[in-house]
Design an enzyme around this catalytic site. Structure first.
Site, short mmCIF file in Angstrom:
data_model
loop_
_atom_site.label_atom_id
_atom_site.label_comp_id
_atom_site.label_asym_id
_atom_site.label_seq_id
_atom_site.Cartn_x
_atom_site.Cartn_y
_atom_site.Cartn_z
N GLU A 57 -6.66 3.51 -10.17
CA GLU A 57 -7.62 2.86 -11.06
C GLU A 57 -8.66 3.87 -11.54
OE1 GLU A 57 -6.67 2.09 -8.07
OE2 GLU A 57 -6.87 -0.04 -7.60
N CYS A 80 -8.89 -1.34 -4.02
CA CYS A 80 -9.52 -1.27 -2.70
C CYS A 80 -11.01 -1.62 -2.80
CB CYS A 80 -9.34 0.12 -2.09
SG CYS A 80 -10.19 1.43 -2.98
N ALA A 158 24.76 10.91 15.87
CA ALA A 158 26.13 11.21 15.45
C ALA A 158 27.05 10.90 16.62
CB ALA A 158 26.24 12.69 15.09
N ALA A 166 28.13 14.12 22.91
CA ALA A 166 28.27 15.50 23.40
C ALA A 166 29.46 15.54 24.35
CB ALA A 166 27.01 15.97 24.14
N ARG A 188 15.82 13.19 6.90
CA ARG A 188 14.69 13.75 7.64
C ARG A 188 13.51 14.02 6.70
NH1 ARG A 188 16.74 18.70 11.54
NH2 ARG A 188 17.64 17.45 13.22
N LEU A 208 14.64 21.16 14.86
CA LEU A 208 14.01 19.97 14.27
C LEU A 208 13.26 20.22 12.97
CD1 LEU A 208 12.66 18.16 17.46
CD2 LEU A 208 14.75 17.70 16.21
N GLU A 273 15.67 11.28 17.06
CA GLU A 273 16.97 11.97 17.10
C GLU A 273 17.46 12.31 18.49
OE1 GLU A 273 18.89 14.21 14.04
OE2 GLU A 273 16.93 14.85 13.34
N PRO A 276 19.60 10.38 24.79
CA PRO A 276 20.00 9.03 25.20
C PRO A 276 18.93 8.25 25.96
CG PRO A 276 21.35 10.73 26.28
CD PRO A 276 20.50 11.44 25.30
N THR A 277 18.15 8.94 26.78
CA THR A 277 17.13 8.24 27.57
C THR A 277 16.02 7.72 26.67
OG1 THR A 277 17.60 9.84 29.31
CG2 THR A 277 15.67 8.44 29.62
C1 AOF Z 1 -6.26 1.56 -4.58
N1 AOF Z 1 -5.72 2.43 -5.47
O1 AOF Z 1 -4.50 4.21 -5.96
C2 AOF Z 1 -4.66 3.58 -3.72
C3 AOF Z 1 -5.20 2.64 -2.80
O2 AOF Z 1 -9.22 6.30 2.21
P1 AOF Z 1 -8.33 6.58 1.03
O3 AOF Z 1 -9.09 6.90 -0.21
O4 AOF Z 1 -7.27 7.59 1.34
O5 AOF Z 1 -7.61 5.19 0.73
C4 AOF Z 1 -6.40 4.87 1.32
C5 AOF Z 1 -6.21 3.38 1.33
O6 AOF Z 1 -6.62 2.81 0.09
C6 AOF Z 1 -4.73 3.04 1.47
O7 AOF Z 1 -4.32 2.87 2.81
C7 AOF Z 1 -4.64 1.75 0.68
O8 AOF Z 1 -5.07 0.67 1.45
C8 AOF Z 1 -5.62 2.00 -0.45
N2 AOF Z 1 -4.93 2.77 -1.49
N3 AOF Z 1 -5.97 1.66 -3.28
O9 AOF Z 1 -7.03 0.69 -4.95
C9 AOF Z 1 -4.95 3.44 -5.11
N4 AOF Z 1 -3.90 4.62 -3.31
ZN ZN Z 2 -8.96 2.41 -4.51
#
Ligand code: AOF
Ligand code: ZN
Length: 349
Positions: A57, A80, A158, A166, A188, A208, A273, A276-277
């Site tokens: 945004e 957010c 695998a 193995a 991976r 790894l 990866e 077994p345990t």
């Molecule tokens: C939005 N727009 O483009 C994204 C959002 O602490 P920050 O800045 O890294 O925010 C990470 C958190 O914010 C992420 O876990 C998610 O909840 C939100 N990401 N929110 O409005 C965005 N990337």
């Molecule tokens: Zn945001």
């Protein structure tokens, strides 16, 4: 809840922007945003480029400048409400004079949630749910991890036709074909943790790392974190301690504790990866979310199994994962084909 054709097209475009090639899979979600004027024309577009960079945004608002006033913001994720690595998007949208906000997926992150309420209180018209399934699929692992408070676990192994990983003398190079091994490196690279038991490191000394099709390791910053789990001490000469990638040794044998620690370190997708345990500990604790198996046309008749004793004594108690994909991997350079089977745990997952 109804959306105009322009709003629907804008959401499809926002999803496309979110998935711009090069944007990392984590630890932040991929997010796209389109600002529309009241004729439905695009004023500006934006997308998030990974943790620490502006949110989608904020990116779109910066491009729109004064033209943001009176627009409709179409976003793939609920804006957010928190100040994290950057400021709250809901506040930025409201203060820029955005009139209406449409988002696909509500933010499941308890830290960031609350944007919709904040916008409504600020007099902004808010709608949600448009293309929700697509938005969740775009950030499948992030959504899963945030909703469950732990990383998603993919267990890969695998096996020969008779279920051996193995030979009796411990040798396991190579059960699966080169095509299968290349496919493993591709998977991976989608994860942010490579997890093995301390025993596997002591005995097999795996490296790894993720390597490309020419067998060259990816740059260090794109390597998943190598995690060794278990209480035993390990010599610093083991290959996991080279500097091709970062490595941590978690001194625990408890899967839940390990996953909690990794989630707190912003890790969301564990590639398990061996051996077994450790596999049995994760399966037994119900902490395997996806199984990827490569089956090679080979018979050993004896040797180590992929998973240790699960305390199952009768067929009625067998675990029965649900198959989600079967793919034949054609052999390269005259090798026999291998079969990759992808499964999820039984029951609702
Ligand atoms: C939005 N727009 O483009 C994204 C959002 O602490 P920050 O800045 O890294 O925010 C990470 C958190 O914010 C992420 O876990 C998610 O909840 C939100 N990401 N929110 O409005 C965005 N990337
Ligand atoms: Zn945001």
């Amino acid at each position: 809840m109804s959306f105009t054709a322009a709003e629907q097209a804008a959401m499809a475009r926002a999803l496309e922007l979110a998935a711009t090639p090069g944007v990392p899979l984590g630890p932040n979600p991929r997010v796209g945003c389109v600002l529309l004027d009241d004729t439905g024309a695009t004023v500006a577009e934006g997308h998030h480029r990974g943790a620490g960079s502006p949110h989608a945004e904020a990116d779109a608002l910066a491009r729109a400048g004064e033209r943001a006033r009176g627009t409709t913001a179409v976003v793939t994720l609920e804006p957010c409400a928190h100040t994290g690595r950057t400021g709250p998007c809901a506040v930025a949208l409201r203060d820029a004079g955005v009139r209406r906000v449409i988002f696909a997926q509500a933010d499941p992150n308890p830290v960031a949630t609350g944007g919709a309420a904040l916008l409504r209180e600020g007099g902004v018209d808010v709608e949600s749910g448009l293309m929700l399934d697509e938005a969740r699929a775009l950030n499948r692992v992030w959504t899963w991890a945030v909703e469950h408070g732990r990383p998603f676990v993919t267990w890969k192994f695998a096996t020969t036709l008779d279920g051996r990983s193995a030979a009796p003398d411990g040798t396991s190079r190579w059960i699966s074909s080169r095509a299968a091994r290349l496919d493993t490196h591709r998977l991976r690279a989608l994860c942010d943790v490579m997890l093995v038991g301390a025993n596997t490191v002591a005995v097999d000394d795996p490296q790894l790392t993720v390597r490309d099709e020419h067998d060259r390791p990816l740059p260090r910053e794109r390597q998943p974190l190598r995690v060794v789990m278990g209480e035993r001490d390990l010599p610093a000469t083991r290959r996991v301690f080279d500097d091709l990638a970062e490595t941590v040794h978690l001194r625990t044998r408890d899967p839940e504790t390990a996953l909690k620690t990794l989630f707190a370190r912003d890790r969301q997708h564990v590639f398990l990866e061996g051996g077994p345990t450790l596999a049995a500990a994760f399966v037994g604790a119900g902490l395997v979310d996806e199984i990827v198996t490569y089956v090679a046309p080979m018979l050993l008749g004896a040797g180590r199994h992929a998973v240790a004793d699960l305390a199952i004594t009768t067929i009625a108690d067998a675990l029965r994962p649900v198959v989600t994909d079967v793919t034949v991997l054609d052999g390269l350079d005259g090798e026999e084909p291998n079969v990759r089977i992808t499964m999820k745990p039984e029951g609702d997952h």
